[in-house]
Scaffold this active site. Structure first.
Site, PDB file in Angstrom:
ATOM      1  N   GLY A 314      10.352  -4.729   0.459  1.00 22.97           N
ATOM      2  CA  GLY A 314       9.023  -4.254   0.511  1.00 22.97           C
ATOM      3  C   GLY A 314       8.884  -3.274   0.371  1.00 22.97           C
ATOM      4  O   GLY A 314       9.561  -3.056  -0.685  1.00 22.97           O
ATOM      5  N   GLU A 315       7.527  -2.366   1.333  1.00 23.41           N
ATOM      6  CA  GLU A 315       6.612  -1.115   0.429  1.00 23.41           C
ATOM      7  C   GLU A 315       6.103  -0.897  -0.619  1.00 23.41           C
ATOM      8  O   GLU A 315       5.663  -0.227  -1.191  1.00 23.41           O
ATOM      9  CB  GLU A 315       7.890  -0.370   0.558  1.00 23.41           C
ATOM     10  CG  GLU A 315       9.285  -0.726   1.754  1.00 23.41           C
ATOM     11  CD  GLU A 315       9.966   0.385   1.843  1.00 23.41           C
ATOM     12  OE1 GLU A 315       9.959   1.825   0.975  1.00 23.41           O
ATOM     13  OE2 GLU A 315      11.085   0.934   2.860  1.00 23.41           O
TER      14      GLU A 315
END
Length: 348
Positions: A314-315
């Site tokens: 993610g991120e």
């Protein structure tokens, strides 16, 4: 739900763009997905010579009431601790954004923590985390509407600063569970095939997560819940996901290029594209995640991702990693010689 003026890009340039691509010094189609990406960006910008200006990465953070019920391997405090890591420049997304020349801002969409005024942090907090959707709706319709408006306002400010390409990332303990529910409701894929290990659940943790999500679905169905995109967003979404939906809709409205990350960002894109189907014409899908259900999301949106690296962080990391490929697509279109200009013979 909100009104965004998102039009399908005018296809009048499509033939000219394809001809320009085909006249480059290469066999037809030899640059594969880069060719499709170049054409898409040319159509978005309505030009044969597209440019990527002031590229920005937005990481939307929010907490989930369901996290306390045990849908994640990590405690809820990790959300705000990771926001601090982003602000300190120490996370994977910071490294990749720096490496690839992307500006980075973190959006507090609903973290259960007070950060105060911080450089690089956009305060768009709707509340200190959502309610626990196993017991009640994650957010009220008014909260959902506020989150969407907040996201739209953030992107409109970027557009005013000359940004025409924006990447989407997220952080929120429990948000893979939320994305699993959204994906199930919007694609019809059995819940078991939408639920993955997230941040690293063991077999028992995965079974518990699936059981909790089944409980949430039963509660919603018993209350007469349907699969309307706006309704399921308020029911099971996170503030970071709802804020991202608004940001995506505003980005498409402003004719920006959207860099779509993995499973959680994909769930926001799925919602946004149900609200405004033309949004997909502005999206570059950056990678195929290792998270269960992402493949189905991509199929549902007719997406061809640029990368398949087994990522599940993610991120926005997949979007940041794919950005050089997006640059390469634009660069070959603008800079590569044609058969005529290079004096190279085309095939007979």
């Amino acid at each position: 739900m909100h009104s965004f003026e998102i039009s399908i890009p005018d296809s009048g340039l499509e033939t000219a763009l394809q001809n320009k691509i085909d006249r480059k010094t290469k066999p037809l189609g030899a640059l594969g997905l880069l060719e499709k990406t170049a054409k898409k960006i040319g159509l978005v910008q309505q030009t044969l010579t597209p440019q990527l200006n002031n590229p920005q990465m937005l990481v939307f953070a929010g907490d989930h009431g369901a996290a306390k019920a045990g849908v994640s391997a990590y405690p809820q405090d990790v959300t705000w601790q990771m926001v601090e890591n982003f602000l300190a420049g120490g996370a994977a997304i910071n490294v990749f954004a720096r490496q690839n020349g992307l500006g980075l801002s973190v959006v507090d969409a609903g973290v259960a923590h007070d950060f105060g005024q911080r450089t690089g942090l956009i305060d768009a907090k709707v509340a200190a985390g959502t309610a626990n959707y196993i017991e009640q709706a994650a957010m009220t319709p008014a909260q959902c509407a506020q989150a969407i408006q907040n996201g739209a306002a953030i992107v409109r400010q970027l557009a005013a600063k000359g940004c025409n390409v924006v990447g989407f990332g997220e952080m929120g303990i429990g948000n893979t569970a939320s994305a699993s529910l959204l994906t199930h409701c919007l694609t019809g894929l059995p819940l078991a095939e939408c639920v993955g290990r997230g941040t690293g659940l063991d077999d028992a943790g995965l079974a518990r997560k699936q059981d909790l999500l089944e409980q949430a679905l039963i509660r919603y169905r018993n209350a007469g819940g349907n699969n309307d995109a706006g309704a399921v967003l308020a029911e099971f979404g996170g503030f970071e996901i709802a804020t991202m939906v608004g940001a995506m809709l505003a980005a498409a409205e402003a004719k920006m290029v959207l860099l779509i990350d993995g499973f959680i960002v994909g769930s926001a894109a799925l919602i946004a594209s149900r609200l405004a189907p033309a949004l997909l014409d502005y999206c570059v899908f950056c990678h195929r995640s290792a998270e269960a259900g992402h493949r189905t999301q991509l199929l549902a949106m007719g997406a061809e991702p640029l990368l398949d690296l087994g990522l599940r962080l993610g991120e926005g990391t997949g979007a940041a990693l794919a950005y050089p490929l997006v640059q390469s697509a634009v660069s070959f279109l603008n800079e590569m010689a044609s058969f005529e200009s290079a004096g190279v013979s085309d095939k007979e």
